[in-house]
Write a protein that holds these residues in place. Sequence first.
Motif, PDB file in Angstrom:
ATOM      1  N   CYS A 290       0.849  -1.198   0.000  1.00 42.18           N
ATOM      2  CA  CYS A 290       0.000   0.000   0.000  1.00 42.18           C
ATOM      3  C   CYS A 290       0.878   1.239   0.000  1.00 42.18           C
ATOM      4  O   CYS A 290       1.447   1.629   1.026  1.00 42.18           O
ATOM      5  CB  CYS A 290      -0.908   0.013   1.235  1.00 42.18           C
ATOM      6  N   GLY A 291       1.022   1.867  -1.186  1.00 46.22           N
ATOM      7  CA  GLY A 291       1.647   3.169  -1.261  1.00 46.22           C
ATOM      8  C   GLY A 291       0.628   4.223  -0.865  1.00 46.22           C
ATOM      9  O   GLY A 291      -0.545   3.922  -0.649  1.00 46.22           O
ATOM     10  N   THR A 292       1.052   5.462  -0.794  1.00 45.10           N
ATOM     11  CA  THR A 292       0.150   6.525  -0.367  1.00 45.10           C
ATOM     12  C   THR A 292      -1.157   6.509  -1.147  1.00 45.10           C
ATOM     13  O   THR A 292      -2.240   6.459  -0.579  1.00 45.10           O
ATOM     14  CB  THR A 292       0.830   7.895  -0.529  1.00 45.10           C
ATOM     15  N   SER A 293      -1.065   6.535  -2.465  1.00 42.30           N
ATOM     16  CA  SER A 293      -2.254   6.615  -3.300  1.00 42.30           C
ATOM     17  C   SER A 293      -2.509   5.355  -4.103  1.00 42.30           C
ATOM     18  O   SER A 293      -3.539   5.260  -4.782  1.00 42.30           O
ATOM     19  CB  SER A 293      -2.121   7.803  -4.272  1.00 42.30           C
ATOM     20  N   SER A 294      -1.603   4.399  -4.052  1.00 44.68           N
ATOM     21  CA  SER A 294      -1.652   3.276  -4.984  1.00 44.68           C
ATOM     22  C   SER A 294      -1.468   1.930  -4.300  1.00 44.68           C
ATOM     23  O   SER A 294      -0.922   1.840  -3.194  1.00 44.68           O
ATOM     24  CB  SER A 294      -0.560   3.437  -6.046  1.00 44.68           C
ATOM     25  N   LEU A 295      -1.899   0.889  -5.014  1.00 45.10           N
ATOM     26  CA  LEU A 295      -1.662  -0.495  -4.615  1.00 45.10           C
ATOM     27  C   LEU A 295      -0.650  -1.102  -5.583  1.00 45.10           C
ATOM     28  O   LEU A 295      -0.857  -1.073  -6.801  1.00 45.10           O
ATOM     29  CB  LEU A 295      -2.960  -1.291  -4.650  1.00 45.10           C
ATOM     30  N   TYR A 296       0.441  -1.618  -5.041  1.00 44.46           N
ATOM     31  CA  TYR A 296       1.499  -2.240  -5.831  1.00 44.46           C
ATOM     32  C   TYR A 296       1.594  -3.719  -5.473  1.00 44.46           C
ATOM     33  O   TYR A 296       1.103  -4.162  -4.435  1.00 44.46           O
ATOM     34  CB  TYR A 296       2.859  -1.597  -5.530  1.00 44.46           C
ATOM     35  N   SER A 297       2.291  -4.478  -6.338  1.00 40.13           N
ATOM     36  CA  SER A 297       2.610  -5.855  -5.992  1.00 40.13           C
ATOM     37  C   SER A 297       3.900  -6.269  -6.681  1.00 40.13           C
ATOM     38  O   SER A 297       4.288  -5.699  -7.710  1.00 40.13           O
ATOM     39  CB  SER A 297       1.479  -6.815  -6.383  1.00 40.13           C
ATOM     40  N   VAL A 298       4.553  -7.276  -6.115  1.00 42.44           N
ATOM     41  CA  VAL A 298       5.757  -7.849  -6.709  1.00 42.44           C
ATOM     42  C   VAL A 298       5.872  -9.296  -6.231  1.00 42.44           C
ATOM     43  O   VAL A 298       5.568  -9.601  -5.075  1.00 42.44           O
ATOM     44  CB  VAL A 298       7.011  -7.032  -6.341  1.00 42.44           C
ATOM     45  N   PHE A 299       6.274 -10.178  -7.142  1.00 49.45           N
ATOM     46  CA  PHE A 299       6.526 -11.569  -6.778  1.00 49.45           C
ATOM     47  C   PHE A 299       7.945 -11.694  -6.243  1.00 49.45           C
ATOM     48  O   PHE A 299       8.887 -11.136  -6.807  1.00 49.45           O
ATOM     49  CB  PHE A 299       6.341 -12.484  -7.990  1.00 49.45           C
ATOM     50  N   LEU A 300       8.091 -12.434  -5.145  1.00 46.50           N
ATOM     51  CA  LEU A 300       9.395 -12.603  -4.479  1.00 46.50           C
ATOM     52  C   LEU A 300       9.800 -14.069  -4.461  1.00 46.50           C
ATOM     53  O   LEU A 300       8.979 -14.971  -4.679  1.00 46.50           O
ATOM     54  CB  LEU A 300       9.319 -12.079  -3.046  1.00 46.50           C
ATOM     55  N   MET A 301      11.071 -14.293  -4.173  1.00 49.20           N
ATOM     56  CA  MET A 301      11.599 -15.651  -4.072  1.00 49.20           C
ATOM     57  C   MET A 301      11.519 -16.163  -2.639  1.00 49.20           C
ATOM     58  O   MET A 301      12.418 -16.808  -2.115  1.00 49.20           O
ATOM     59  CB  MET A 301      13.060 -15.681  -4.545  1.00 49.20           C
ATOM     60  N   THR A 302      10.433 -15.850  -1.985  1.00 49.83           N
ATOM     61  CA  THR A 302      10.140 -16.334  -0.645  1.00 49.83           C
ATOM     62  C   THR A 302       8.644 -16.273  -0.452  1.00 49.83           C
ATOM     63  O   THR A 302       7.908 -15.759  -1.313  1.00 49.83           O
ATOM     64  CB  THR A 302      10.850 -15.492   0.431  1.00 49.83           C
ATOM     65  N   ARG A 303       8.170 -16.818   0.658  1.00 53.96           N
ATOM     66  CA  ARG A 303       6.741 -16.798   0.964  1.00 53.96           C
ATOM     67  C   ARG A 303       6.520 -16.128   2.322  1.00 53.96           C
ATOM     68  O   ARG A 303       7.391 -16.147   3.194  1.00 53.96           O
ATOM     69  CB  ARG A 303       6.182 -18.220   1.028  1.00 53.96           C
ATOM     70  N   GLY A 304       5.327 -15.584   2.484  1.00 54.47           N
ATOM     71  CA  GLY A 304       4.987 -15.024   3.770  1.00 54.47           C
ATOM     72  C   GLY A 304       4.841 -16.110   4.817  1.00 54.47           C
ATOM     73  O   GLY A 304       4.476 -17.253   4.498  1.00 54.47           O
ATOM     74  N   ALA A 305       5.125 -15.766   6.062  1.00 53.86           N
ATOM     75  CA  ALA A 305       5.034 -16.741   7.142  1.00 53.86           C
ATOM     76  C   ALA A 305       3.582 -17.171   7.388  1.00 53.86           C
ATOM     77  O   ALA A 305       3.311 -18.298   7.766  1.00 53.86           O
ATOM     78  CB  ALA A 305       5.634 -16.169   8.420  1.00 53.86           C
ATOM     79  N   ALA A 306       2.662 -16.237   7.154  1.00 52.24           N
ATOM     80  CA  ALA A 306       1.248 -16.532   7.407  1.00 52.24           C
ATOM     81  C   ALA A 306       0.402 -15.557   6.607  1.00 52.24           C
ATOM     82  O   ALA A 306       0.858 -14.511   6.165  1.00 52.24           O
ATOM     83  CB  ALA A 306       0.935 -16.407   8.894  1.00 52.24           C
ATOM     84  N   LEU A 307      -0.862 -15.919   6.414  1.00 55.98           N
ATOM     85  CA  LEU A 307      -1.788 -14.999   5.759  1.00 55.98           C
ATOM     86  C   LEU A 307      -2.217 -13.919   6.735  1.00 55.98           C
ATOM     87  O   LEU A 307      -2.167 -14.090   7.949  1.00 55.98           O
ATOM     88  CB  LEU A 307      -3.017 -15.758   5.262  1.00 55.98           C
ATOM     89  N   GLY A 308      -2.668 -12.816   6.189  1.00 57.72           N
ATOM     90  CA  GLY A 308      -3.174 -11.745   7.030  1.00 57.72           C
ATOM     91  C   GLY A 308      -2.351 -10.507   6.917  1.00 57.72           C
ATOM     92  O   GLY A 308      -2.720  -9.455   7.375  1.00 57.72           O
TER      93      GLY A 308
END
Length: 308
Positions: A290-308
């Motif tokens: 969440c940027g100030t005015s925008s929603l961004y995304s990027v794929f990474l070479m790792t996973r989040g520890a948990a959802l939420g």
Amino acid sequence: MFGQLEGTRYEIIDQRFAALIAAHIYIERLWTGARWSEGPAWFAAGRYLIWSDIPNNRMLRWDETNDVVSVFRTPANNSNGNTVDGQGRLVSCEQLTRRLTRTNHDGTVTVLADSFDGKKLNSPNDVVCHSDGSIWFTDPTYGIITDYEGSISESEIGRSNLYRIDPNTGVVNKLADDFVQPNGLAFSPDEQALYVADSGASHQKNGPAHIRRFIVNSDGRLTGGDVFATCDAGFFDGFRIDQDGRIWTSAFDGVHCFDPDGTLLGKIILPERVGNLTFGGEKRNRLFICGTSSLYSVFLMTRGAALG
């Protein structure tokens, strides 16, 4: 034509960061049009993201299946941080109503907390859920010091604290009160540590701009609280942790990634200030920002520890 978004890049500070990114994976802007984006939460079953646009008093919904953004809720009581509990329900920090709520599967809303020791909360800011069913949240004064993201009011508690809601009794317990403005928070993958940001530099000269690390005891109490990392670009806000314990945190110049040993590994540079982020997508390897005015995304070479 899909390509590199202007004003975005990766900054490798420690070579360990190189293994987490790929130069050919572009940083995407999924949507723009908010006044202050915050509190992204990923709902895996529906393949959608919910986040807050605080000053516009609404919550937005991005659909992964068709890239459509719609209004999820308005008015939204100047909601800030959001998360998903163990049963897939939305938990939200509402700054205007000074309370923490849960949106149930049937659409009804349950108030989880609105006071402590008989006094109104300040303005709940960010929230995480523990696997034991307890809910942990921060309560700074951002929603009551101006009308822009809430409503001007006096703090009844007189301090900005960190709280835990007991999963069995629903009782709100104070865990720490030595913050200026407690903000983002997240558990380590094994839930034995809790990281909490203090963004007191926002309104206090030479105030804190760091993340602290606490040890979580079996009874839910905390010990420790030493400074884990200090921000070199403004102050930290919301953050999340990946499966290997690395902290991915918001900052004024984008996203900063810290190793569990406290080393700043690298940055995802964005053209606007970042308020919060979360992991999502089918494999939990997509970072939503969440940027100030925008929603961004990027794929990474790792996973989040948990959802939420």
